[in-house]
Design a protein around this motif. Structure first.
Motif, PDB file in Angstrom:
ATOM      1  N   SER A   1     -14.878  -6.054   0.145  1.00  0.00           N
ATOM      2  CA  SER A   1     -14.775  -5.665  -1.729  1.00  0.00           C
ATOM      3  C   SER A   1     -14.037  -5.053  -2.503  1.00  0.00           C
ATOM      4  O   SER A   1     -13.704  -6.197  -3.181  1.00  0.00           O
ATOM      5  CB  SER A   1     -15.909  -5.049  -2.306  1.00  0.00           C
ATOM      6  N   SER A   2     -13.461  -4.409  -2.529  1.00  0.00           N
ATOM      7  CA  SER A   2     -12.039  -3.325  -2.135  1.00  0.00           C
ATOM      8  C   SER A   2     -10.927  -4.403  -2.072  1.00  0.00           C
ATOM      9  O   SER A   2      -9.796  -4.689  -3.259  1.00  0.00           O
ATOM     10  CB  SER A   2     -11.967  -1.984  -1.971  1.00  0.00           C
TER      11      SER A   2
ATOM     12  N   LEU B   1      -5.836  -1.382  -6.397  1.00  0.00           N
ATOM     13  CA  LEU B   1      -4.975  -1.008  -5.115  1.00  0.00           C
ATOM     14  C   LEU B   1      -4.582   0.220  -4.260  1.00  0.00           C
ATOM     15  O   LEU B   1      -4.109   0.169  -3.454  1.00  0.00           O
ATOM     16  CB  LEU B   1      -2.906  -1.045  -6.065  1.00  0.00           C
ATOM     17  N   ASN B   2      -5.259   1.598  -4.845  1.00  0.00           N
ATOM     18  CA  ASN B   2      -4.682   3.030  -4.837  1.00  0.00           C
ATOM     19  C   ASN B   2      -5.849   2.983  -3.788  1.00  0.00           C
ATOM     20  O   ASN B   2      -5.967   3.327  -2.941  1.00  0.00           O
ATOM     21  CB  ASN B   2      -4.469   3.746  -5.554  1.00  0.00           C
ATOM     22  N   LEU B   3      -7.087   2.280  -4.231  1.00  0.00           N
ATOM     23  CA  LEU B   3      -8.416   2.385  -3.796  1.00  0.00           C
ATOM     24  C   LEU B   3      -8.640   1.825  -2.420  1.00  0.00           C
ATOM     25  O   LEU B   3      -8.798   2.446  -1.424  1.00  0.00           O
ATOM     26  CB  LEU B   3      -9.690   2.117  -5.190  1.00  0.00           C
ATOM     27  N   PHE B   4      -7.792   0.497  -2.361  1.00  0.00           N
ATOM     28  CA  PHE B   4      -7.856   0.223  -1.004  1.00  0.00           C
ATOM     29  C   PHE B   4      -6.862   0.225  -0.255  1.00  0.00           C
ATOM     30  O   PHE B   4      -6.520   0.980   1.213  1.00  0.00           O
ATOM     31  CB  PHE B   4      -7.374  -1.554  -1.362  1.00  0.00           C
ATOM     32  N   ASN B   5      -5.157   1.141  -0.658  1.00  0.00           N
ATOM     33  CA  ASN B   5      -4.234   0.886   0.378  1.00  0.00           C
ATOM     34  C   ASN B   5      -4.332   2.612   1.107  1.00  0.00           C
ATOM     35  O   ASN B   5      -3.804   2.340   1.304  1.00  0.00           O
ATOM     36  CB  ASN B   5      -3.077   0.769  -0.498  1.00  0.00           C
ATOM     37  N   ASN B   6      -5.148   2.826  -0.190  1.00  0.00           N
ATOM     38  CA  ASN B   6      -4.708   4.552   0.044  1.00  0.00           C
ATOM     39  C   ASN B   6      -5.858   5.071   0.354  1.00  0.00           C
ATOM     40  O   ASN B   6      -6.403   5.762   1.967  1.00  0.00           O
ATOM     41  CB  ASN B   6      -4.077   5.546  -1.112  1.00  0.00           C
TER      42      ASN B   6
ATOM     43  N   ALA C   1      -9.420   6.384   5.209  1.00  0.00           N
ATOM     44  CA  ALA C   1     -10.565   6.493   6.301  1.00  0.00           C
ATOM     45  C   ALA C   1     -10.525   5.965   7.527  1.00  0.00           C
ATOM     46  O   ALA C   1     -11.181   6.068   8.120  1.00  0.00           O
ATOM     47  CB  ALA C   1     -11.738   6.410   4.468  1.00  0.00           C
ATOM     48  N   ALA C   2     -10.052   4.542   7.013  1.00  0.00           N
ATOM     49  CA  ALA C   2     -10.105   3.475   8.070  1.00  0.00           C
ATOM     50  C   ALA C   2      -9.516   4.313   9.537  1.00  0.00           C
ATOM     51  O   ALA C   2      -9.855   3.592  10.509  1.00  0.00           O
ATOM     52  CB  ALA C   2      -9.459   2.212   8.144  1.00  0.00           C
ATOM     53  N   GLU C   3      -8.188   4.919   9.158  1.00  0.00           N
ATOM     54  CA  GLU C   3      -7.370   5.173  10.512  1.00  0.00           C
ATOM     55  C   GLU C   3      -8.263   6.175  10.922  1.00  0.00           C
ATOM     56  O   GLU C   3      -7.710   6.189  12.001  1.00  0.00           O
ATOM     57  CB  GLU C   3      -6.416   5.550   9.516  1.00  0.00           C
ATOM     58  N   LEU C   4      -8.577   7.135  10.189  1.00  0.00           N
ATOM     59  CA  LEU C   4      -9.217   8.444  10.373  1.00  0.00           C
ATOM     60  C   LEU C   4     -10.905   7.639  11.659  1.00  0.00           C
ATOM     61  O   LEU C   4     -11.112   7.954  12.479  1.00  0.00           O
ATOM     62  CB  LEU C   4     -10.060   8.588   9.604  1.00  0.00           C
ATOM     63  N   THR C   5     -11.464   6.309  11.224  1.00  0.00           N
ATOM     64  CA  THR C   5     -11.901   6.017  11.609  1.00  0.00           C
ATOM     65  C   THR C   5     -11.990   5.601  13.146  1.00  0.00           C
ATOM     66  O   THR C   5     -12.426   5.956  14.518  1.00  0.00           O
ATOM     67  CB  THR C   5     -12.649   5.183  10.724  1.00  0.00           C
TER      68      THR C   5
END
Length: 324
Positions: A59-60, A79-84, A89-93
């Motif tokens: 969605s983001s 953009l900050n919400l998606f890019n940062n 969070a995805a990289e940590l996952t």
């Protein structure tokens, strides 16, 4: 012929008949059901997290893609919400999931035979018609298939979850932390780690040392694959002088060459060439194109499958020949 001279007849009941495979599988399930249920709950929670966060990320990404310059302040926040935020969070996952194959080898593979071989309880099973090979296969087959199937499902779920970042070219599918989690590689690595742990358990026959050996073996195999084997599954391509590889490619190395094609290895000379380019000297990039992603996946998955089957066969052979 008298009783004293009659040949002794073998008692048919001294050796019990072979235990059916379903009974052996049932016993294995009874022994490890609590661990299996705990693992299933953990994986279920993790799958739910990937599903919920994946929907939010998509969605983001849709909002970031549709953002226009008419509302610059709103675009910055989106953009900050998606890019940062979501990307971090995805990289940590991804980092957490990369530990799953090693955990499968350490906590599922290593103790499964080492615990019974160390305590000596395996001798009772062998006297009840199970047999060494049947007992070993019953212990290994169901967990091996289960962890591999679960890893295959999670690789598909993670690929769906992480797709927006691949599509936005914020991450490359050839990067080791993502390549190992997608395609068929995740399932193959999980099976290989389980097989390494099982073999370590038979060789060491003590749970904790076998777990440590399994962790070291998995880490060593992964490092050797990423740095030495994987780059050479197919002959890499080389860019033209001062050319660049496509953005989604896997850059293996970059080097400078002289007027006669010789490689420049002096660091100070390379820095000087970067600052002040000279005629005849050029930079080239050695890379693997993104189109080779699936061939690389099947190559790695294939040799890991063969490697795992060989380790499991060696485990069964060792139990039959050496365990006492």
């Amino acid at each position: 012929m008298t009783v004293l001279t009659t040949p002794a007849q073998r008692d048919r009941h001294t050796t019990p008949p072979p235990v059916p495979w379903r009974r052996l599988a049932w016993v294995s399930w009874r022994q490890y059901r609590y661990s299996a249920v705990g693992t299933a709950v953990f994986l279920g929670v993790l799958a739910l997290y990937l599903l919920v966060m994946g929907l939010e990320i998509r969605s983001s990404y849709a909002a970031a893609t549709a953002c226009t310059s008419r509302a610059p302040n709103a675009c910055v926040a989106v953009l900050n919400l998606f890019n940062n935020d979501y990307h971090n969070a995805a990289e940590l996952t991804a980092a957490v999931l990369n530990a799953v194959p090693v955990l499968a080898g350490v906590f599922a593979g290593a103790p499964i035979l080492a615990r019974e071989l160390g305590s000596g309880t395996f001798r009772f099973a062998w006297t009840q018609g199970a047999g060494r090979a049947r007992w070993t296969l019953a212990r290994l087959a169901l967990p091996a298939v289960t962890v591999t199937a679960a890893a295959a499902a999670f690789s598909q779920l993670f690929g769906w979850y992480f797709w927006p970042f691949f599509d936005a070219q914020q991450a490359g599918s050839f990067a080791p932390q993502y390549f190992n989690l997608t395609g068929v590689a995740f399932a193959a690595w999980t099976l290989a780690a389980f097989a390494i742990g099982a073999l370590a358990g038979v060789l060491i026959r003590r749970v904790v040392p076998a777990m440590a050996a399994a962790m070291a073996g998995c880490a060593g195999l992964l490092g050797a694959t990423v740095f030495y084997l994987r780059p050479h599954y197919m002959a890499p391509l080389v860019t033209k002088p001062n050319g660049t590889a496509p953005g989604s490619s896997w850059t293996i190395s970059q080097l400078w060459t002289g007027p006669h094609g010789q490689r420049i290895t002096n660091f100070d000379q390379i820095i000087a060439l970067i600052q002040h380019p000279r005629r005849g000297y050029s930079e080239v990039t050695i890379y693997q194109p993104a189109i080779r992603y699936w061939p690389f996946q099947f190559i790695e998955g294939g040799w890991l499958l063969v490697f795992s089957l060989l380790l499991l066969a060696a485990t069964v052979w060792l139990v039959r020949r050496r365990a006492t």
